[in-house]
Scaffold this motif. Structure first.
Motif: not given
Length: 297
Positions: A183-191
């Motif tokens: 879950a953390i690996s896909i987190c980024a601004a705009g997600v």
């Protein structure tokens, strides 16, 4: 006719007994010079504050400091997990380490919660109150640490093994940790926030584990619980991650039923069928490069 009733304290297979409440020790004091969160005086849980926790550089530095301390406390707490150790002894050690570092243990007094850390053993999903029950060989225990340092909360948890743990429990714990990492690996601004629930639920499904739905991740910073609500299961929620935002991800997986039962203490939550539950949690910061884990040593 008389018939043999299975001992209701015994779980199927007879490997372990259902968790029961122990004796809760008196409230531990915090020195007057340590600042308290505002909810401590009210004894009423403030719920989830509206609006996300988005920080300037000073706030980010404070979040890094609180997250780092929470991680150090959790790491230390994990070293105390041994057969024969009561969970209250873990609370005592955690409490002392937090106040020795000039911080306040965020759970203490939150809505009347009586202790400085949550200790959730075996079928306890979350919010277990430390008490006189001694850990037993083969137990798993989630320790959930939150510290309030310089006006900011850092929130983290992990599930630890006590003694010789069987493969069934080890696999559950491993997959739960993988769910958090993915879950953390896909987190980024705009997600979209809902992508967190999808990736967790997909991975849990592959291993045939249940995902608890009633307890969520949340924004964290100047307040303990803020927007957004982070769902760990597939959902159609709205909203996207923002630069310099902080929130928690804290999936809870079960071997059996995902239905929670709350004890009479109004805090301790266990699985309906007594099946094992595991949880991991980090506080993360959304950066230009994706996500920074704040609760790492």
């Amino acid at each position: 006719m008389l018939f043999n009733r299975r001992n209701l304290d015994e779980l199927p297979g007879g490997k372990r007994k259902r968790l029961k409440p122990g004796k809760v020790s008196p409230h531990r004091p915090v020195p007057d010079y340590i600042p308290r969160p505002s909810y401590v005086k009210s004894r009423k849980p403030p719920g989830i504050a509206s609006g996300p926790e988005v920080h300037d550089m000073k706030g980010i530095d404070c979040m890094r400091a609180s997250g780092r301390l929470a991680a150090q406390v959790l790491e230390y707490a994990g070293t105390l997990v041994k057969p024969g150790i009561p969970t209250d002894a873990i609370d005592e050690a955690v409490h002392q380490m937090i106040i020795d570092n000039g911080a306040y243990p965020s759970p203490l007094g939150y809505g009347g919660f009586p202790k400085s850390v949550c200790t959730s053993v075996n079928e306890c999903i979350c919010h277990g109150i430390p008490d006189s029950r001694a850990l037993e060989d083969g137990d798993i225990i989630n320790i959930d640490v939150t510290v309030y340092l310089n006006g900011y909360h850092g929130d983290t948890s992990a599930t630890f093994f006590c003694g010789d743990v069987d493969d069934e429990a080890k696999n559950l714990v491993q997959v739960t940790k993988e769910c958090l990492d993915k879950a953390i690996s896909i987190c980024a601004a705009g997600v979209e926030y809902k992508q967190i629930g999808k990736i967790i639920h997909d991975h849990a499904d592959r291993h045939r584990y249940g995902v608890v739905e009633q307890f969520v991740g949340h924004g964290v910073g100047c307040v303990f619980h803020a927007d957004p609500v982070i769902l760990h299961y597939r959902n159609n929620g709205h909203g996207r991650m923002m630069l310099n935002q902080t929130f928690t991800i804290e999936p809870m997986l079960t071997i059996g039923s995902i239905n929670p039962i709350m004890w009479d203490d109004n805090w301790t939550v266990v699985t309906e069928d007594g099946s094992l539950s595991a949880q991991f949690e980090h506080t993360i910061l959304i950066t230009e490069d994706g996500a920074e884990i704040l609760t790492k040593c």
